[in-house]
Design a protein around this motif. Structure first.
Motif, mmCIF file in Angstrom:
data_model
loop_
_atom_site.group_PDB
_atom_site.id
_atom_site.type_symbol
_atom_site.label_atom_id
_atom_site.label_comp_id
_atom_site.label_asym_id
_atom_site.label_seq_id
_atom_site.Cartn_x
_atom_site.Cartn_y
_atom_site.Cartn_z
ATOM 1 N N GLU A 100 0.853 -1.061 0.017
ATOM 2 C CA GLU A 100 0.487 -0.350 0.008
ATOM 3 C C GLU A 100 1.492 1.382 -0.068
ATOM 4 O O GLU A 100 1.934 1.477 0.819
ATOM 5 C CB GLU A 100 -1.203 -0.247 1.525
ATOM 6 C CG GLU A 100 -1.622 1.179 1.339
ATOM 7 C CD GLU A 100 -2.652 1.002 2.726
ATOM 8 O OE1 GLU A 100 -3.793 -0.058 2.629
ATOM 9 O OE2 GLU A 100 -2.616 2.082 3.390
ATOM 10 N N LEU A 101 1.100 2.111 -0.932
ATOM 11 C CA LEU A 101 1.104 3.135 -0.794
ATOM 12 C C LEU A 101 0.618 4.660 -0.812
ATOM 13 O O LEU A 101 -0.240 4.904 -1.943
ATOM 14 C CB LEU A 101 2.280 2.881 -2.333
ATOM 15 C CG LEU A 101 3.244 2.215 -2.796
ATOM 16 C CD1 LEU A 101 2.999 1.267 -2.371
ATOM 17 C CD2 LEU A 101 4.292 3.140 -3.653
ATOM 18 N N SER A 102 0.633 5.513 0.011
ATOM 19 C CA SER A 102 0.110 6.419 -0.300
ATOM 20 C C SER A 102 1.217 8.108 -0.959
ATOM 21 O O SER A 102 2.386 8.483 -0.177
ATOM 22 C CB SER A 102 -0.342 6.592 2.045
ATOM 23 O OG SER A 102 -0.622 5.698 1.906
ATOM 24 N N PHE A 103 0.361 7.986 -1.539
ATOM 25 C CA PHE A 103 0.927 9.598 -2.133
ATOM 26 C C PHE A 103 0.215 11.487 -1.404
ATOM 27 O O PHE A 103 -0.899 10.659 -1.116
ATOM 28 C CB PHE A 103 0.767 9.346 -3.829
ATOM 29 C CG PHE A 103 1.678 8.490 -3.568
ATOM 30 C CD1 PHE A 103 3.101 8.602 -4.197
ATOM 31 C CD2 PHE A 103 0.774 6.956 -4.090
ATOM 32 C CE1 PHE A 103 4.110 7.271 -4.327
ATOM 33 C CE2 PHE A 103 1.826 6.352 -4.024
ATOM 34 C CZ PHE A 103 3.222 6.552 -4.780
ATOM 35 N N SER A 104 0.540 11.983 -2.275
ATOM 36 C CA SER A 104 0.314 13.209 -1.441
ATOM 37 C C SER A 104 -0.922 13.959 -2.545
ATOM 38 O O SER A 104 -1.193 14.699 -2.307
ATOM 39 C CB SER A 104 1.433 14.338 -1.726
ATOM 40 O OG SER A 104 1.889 15.086 -2.981
ATOM 41 N N GLU A 105 -0.998 13.280 -3.671
ATOM 42 C CA GLU A 105 -2.055 13.160 -4.367
ATOM 43 C C GLU A 105 -2.937 12.522 -4.794
ATOM 44 O O GLU A 105 -2.521 11.527 -4.827
ATOM 45 C CB GLU A 105 -0.913 13.709 -5.436
ATOM 46 C CG GLU A 105 -0.224 15.776 -5.548
ATOM 47 C CD GLU A 105 -1.266 16.241 -5.300
ATOM 48 O OE1 GLU A 105 -1.930 17.009 -5.165
ATOM 49 O OE2 GLU A 105 -0.359 17.767 -4.354
ATOM 50 N N SER A 106 -3.403 13.045 -5.260
ATOM 51 C CA SER A 106 -4.946 11.332 -6.855
ATOM 52 C C SER A 106 -4.210 11.469 -7.726
ATOM 53 O O SER A 106 -3.084 11.327 -8.437
ATOM 54 C CB SER A 106 -5.651 12.106 -6.166
ATOM 55 O OG SER A 106 -6.791 12.785 -5.879
#
Ligand SMILES: [Cu+2]
Length: 119
Positions: free
Chosen positions: A44-50
């Motif tokens: 699971e990778l969470s980014f600062s943008e969609s």
């Protein structure tokens, strides 16, 4: 004169806006640099943008080369989170995750991180 300065300031702001919107990796599971006891079946990778998953990719590299992963999916609850299914149990060792993301503003960023599966 004042008009030209204002215009220059607007152009500078317009240039800075999109640059700030590039997707940066904020968080991952397994955590960046961590050692996990249970091999993950999903990254699971969470980014600062969609993220636009169609223009994005993740490569998982293990002790004996590339590990097969399924298609990237966006988290239904948060378009900034990308899930990567891992197709088989990962044996102990060090793994590197190489990611290249296209955010919905069409900008591309990439990076990598490692984690370990404990013996
Ligand atoms: Cu951007």
């Amino acid at each position: 004169m004042i008009g030209q300065l204002a215009l220059a300031a607007l152009i500078a702001l317009a240039g800075a806006g999109p640059a700030l919107a590039h997707a940066r990796l904020l968080h991952a599971i397994p955590r960046v640099g961590s050692t996990v006891k249970i091999a993950p079946r999903d990254l699971e990778l969470s980014f600062s943008e969609s993220i636009d998953v169609g223009g994005s990719s993740v490569t998982l590299l293990g002790p004996s080369g590339r590990v097969a992963t399924g298609p990237l999916t966006r988290d239904p609850a948060d378009p900034r989170i990308v899930h990567v299914p891992v197709k088989r149990a990962l044996p102990p060792g060090t793994y590197r995750v190489e990611w290249g993301m296209t955010s919905t503003d069409t900008h591309h960023t990439d990076g990598d991180f490692s984690f370990k599966v404990a013996r």
